[in-house]
Design an enzyme around this catalytic site. Structure first.
Site, PDB file in Angstrom:
ATOM      1  CD  GLU A 302      -3.002   1.058   0.353  1.00 29.19           C
ATOM      2  OE1 GLU A 302      -2.970   1.784  -0.662  1.00 29.19           O
ATOM      3  OE2 GLU A 302      -3.906   0.248   0.593  1.00 29.19           O
ATOM      4  CG  ASP A 306      -0.989   4.894  -1.235  1.00 26.98           C
ATOM      5  OD1 ASP A 306      -1.570   4.349  -2.178  1.00 26.98           O
ATOM      6  OD2 ASP A 306      -1.412   4.875  -0.063  1.00 26.98           O
ATOM      7  CB  SER A 520      -5.083   1.909  -2.486  1.00 29.61           C
ATOM      8  OG  SER A 520      -4.819   0.744  -3.210  1.00 29.61           O
ATOM      9  CG  ASP A 565     -19.739  10.905 -18.574  1.00 33.32           C
ATOM     10  OD1 ASP A 565     -19.647  10.325 -17.473  1.00 33.32           O
ATOM     11  OD2 ASP A 565     -20.823  11.226 -19.091  1.00 33.32           O
ATOM     12  CB  ILE A 566     -16.447   6.306 -16.753  1.00 34.24           C
ATOM     13  CG1 ILE A 566     -15.118   7.054 -16.560  1.00 34.24           C
ATOM     14  CG2 ILE A 566     -16.216   4.818 -16.975  1.00 34.24           C
ATOM     15  CD1 ILE A 566     -14.199   7.052 -17.754  1.00 34.24           C
ATOM     16  N   GLY A 584     -22.915  11.365 -17.242  1.00 33.74           N
ATOM     17  CA  GLY A 584     -22.966  12.252 -16.096  1.00 33.74           C
ATOM     18  C   GLY A 584     -22.464  11.554 -14.840  1.00 33.74           C
TER      19      GLY A 584
END
Length: 609
Positions: A302, A306, A520, A565-566, A584
């Site tokens: 993690e 990051d 993450s 937009d997905i 949207g």
């Protein structure tokens, strides 16, 4: 005679004033919760075990702080960008003197005086370490050791506590008491890279993918199997932008639960994906005894994910890794049996007291919202609002369980309400559910589709903020009537706000290149884009973006090209297909993924194109 009468009256007066038997202290229940799902009550907590009580005093002027926050965060308000100072924020959350006095008297009645206490700068939090026996006496309660059914971890908690009647209105909450949460990282997939050299060579020579919103309109075909710094730059139209690194901009990453960010792995990552950053590093700030051990076998997936992507994408912007010690589990037979609160409150204490925090901070850890008492969630959320008012942008991963809890395995998700009814219910996460942070969902592949584990849905604690009304109402209006009726709260704060790539990220862990994913990955990626925008603004003499959400939703309505937009994908969980991505805003990818090139022009031209 007169003298006799005077003496007699004096004796009567003294007799009446003489103290009689002490009046019993009447307690009033402050919090009472059902037995938490997933926890088994064990034996009584050791009476001599030490716990640190955190006592929250009311913030009578928080509504005024919230007004300031929204005014300085609204791109169309005359005060936009006029962030408050640390002193101004603290003045707005300082308790009433009567609350401070009353709580002091209560603590003193139990032998706890100023030298025993630690206070926040605004005096709205008081911390004090006490044995369990004293905590039980103070709050007329009984602590037990509770065992988590999934992992066997144990904590000291109670399900009911009280305070004296005269103190009741001067205390918002006390923890650790009813907080049965399980803070965890959001990385959901983890595997060693399996691509062969031949396959890599084939992808490298494949024609690029045409994406109109991307830099140059093209993205390398290899980004469909492996996400790198170059992929993010191409996909989100950030190729060629060179941040200053010397204009006061700063980015931060938080780390918890002994997740260590490894310097050697970072150099391997830079050599592979960002050679101009080789030999650069980051500052490590330990909080509450946090560590950052550097043996390779202790490197955290993690933490490495990051820091490698956030710091690689934003080089040479100064960067900090906050490593916070402490975790909820309590081991009764430990040599120093101290039980802590959730460690992100320790980080929040630290960062609120920092005179110059980073303008952008990303966090990839969360709890199921229903495991966090409402009073605690609201108070922590108010802390995030204080940071936003000071010009800090906060991003949080939206979760890796779709509409279910944070468990990425649908077979073991526990989608039951934790209010004693045990009814099936979608499980949003906290802090992403806080309306003062930016929740980041996930996508995959090129062209982008929603990744199926992307957390999304609606808070059961926080109502929908006004900045979401138009976008979220359109989404709800498109849902077939009765869809998931009773499984979610349509009036709640909607999650996520935005999205970014969330799977197939190539990082280095313990010296080995691996592929990893989860929201993450999405949160630090989106935070990096925001940090680059802040860099552009600071170089132009403008303030940082601060609390993002009012701006993001305003831009989606006025400048839709600012986001990709997905419209494909869904996030199953709790035995359902979850929500669908749609035109949207939607409850899996939010407003979509960022178009840095368009956003940069907007934030430099006062949002007018």
């Amino acid at each position: 005679m007169r003298s006799f009468v005077y003496v007699a009256l004096l004796l009567v007066s003294l007799t009446n004033a003489a103290p009689g038997p002490a009046k019993p202290c009447v307690h009033k229940v402050k919090e009472d919760i059902p037995s938490p799902i997933g926890w088994v009550k064990g034996g009584p907590a050791p009476s001599d075990a030490t716990i640190e009580l955190r006592i929250a005093l009311p913030q009578p002027n928080f509504a005024e702080l919230e007004r300031h926050l929204y005014e300085v965060s609204d791109p169309f308000h005359e005060r936009y960008g006029q962030h408050l100072s640390q002193a101004e924020v603290e003045a707005l959350v300082t308790p009433h003197p009567e609350s401070i006095h009353t709580v002091n008297e209560w603590l003193a009645s139990h032998g706890l005086y100023e030298d025993d206490l630690a206070r926040s700068p605004a005096k709205d939090w008081v911390r004090v370490k006490v044995p369990v026996s004293l905590a039980e006496e103070m709050m007329d309660t009984k602590y037990y050791v509770w065992v988590n059914e999934k992992d066997g971890n144990t904590i000291i908690r109670t399900t009911k506590y009280s305070v004296p009647e005269n103190v009741h209105g001067h205390v918002d909450l006390i923890q650790p008491t009813t907080l049965f949460s399980t803070l965890r990282g959001m990385d959901t997939t983890f595997r060693i890279s399996e691509a062969s050299p031949e396959a890599g060579a084939s992808l490298a020579t494949a024609p690029p993918i045409n994406i109109p919103s991307a830099s140059g309109g093209k993205v390398d075909a290899s980004c469909n199997s492996t996400i790198t710094i170059t992929c993010i730059q191409q996909l989100y139209n950030a190729v060629g932008f060179k941040p200053s690194g010397k204009n006061g901009n700063h980015i931060g990453i938080t780390g918890y639960l002994e997740q260590f960010a490894n310097f050697e792995d970072l150099q391997s990552f830079f050599a592979d994906q960002r050679p101009d950053a080789l030999n650069s590093t980051f500052e490590v700030i330990p909080i509450n005894g946090g560590l950052n051990n550097q043996t390779l076998d202790e490197a955290g997936a993690e933490a490495n994910l990051d820091t490698q992507f956030a710091f690689g994408l934003t080089f040479p912007i100064p960067r900090t890794f906050y490593t916070t010690g402490g975790s909820p589990p309590f081991i009764p037979d430990a040599g120093t049996p101290t039980n802590s609160n959730e460690p992100y409150t320790d980080w929040l204490d630290f960062i609120l007291n920092h005179p110059n925090p980073p303008q952008t901070i990303s966090t990839s850890y969360a709890d199921d919202e229903q495991t966090v008492p409402v009073s605690f969630a609201e108070r922590v959320c108010n802390g995030f609002a204080q940071l936003g008012a000071r010009g800090v942008s906060l991003t949080f991963s939206s979760g890796d369980g779709g509409v279910g809890d944070g468990d990425p395995n649908p077979a073991t998700q526990q989608c039951f309400s934790n209010d004693g009814r045990n009814v099936t219910r979608f499980i949003p996460l906290f802090p992403p559910a806080c309306p003062f942070v930016t929740a980041v969902g996930g996508t995959i592949h090129v062209p982008e589709t929603a990744v199926d584990f992307s957390g999304g849905g609606f808070s059961n604690v926080f109502t929908r903020p006004s900045y979401q009304n138009a976008a979220v109402t359109k989404f709800l209006d498109k849902l077939p009537k009765g869809t998931y009726a009773g499984l979610f709260n349509p009036a709640g704060r909607a999650i996520p706000d935005v999205a970014a790539q969330a799977d197939l990220f190539k990082i280095f862990l313990s010296g080995i290149p691996i592929s990893i994913g989860g929201t993450s990955a999405a949160a630090p990626t989106f935070a990096s884009i925001i940090s680059l925008l802040n860099d552009a603004r600071l170089s132009a003499g403008k303030p940082s973006l601060g609390f993002l959400n009012p701006l993001l939703y305003a831009l989606q309505a006025t400048s839709p090209k600012a986001f990709n937009d997905i419209t494909v994908g869904n996030n199953p969980g709790c035995g359902t297909p979850g929500f669908n991505a749609t035109e949207g805003w939607d409850a899996i990818t939010g407003l979509g993924t960022p178009n840095f090139g368009v956003l940069k022009e907007l934030v430099l031209k006062n949002f007018e194109l």
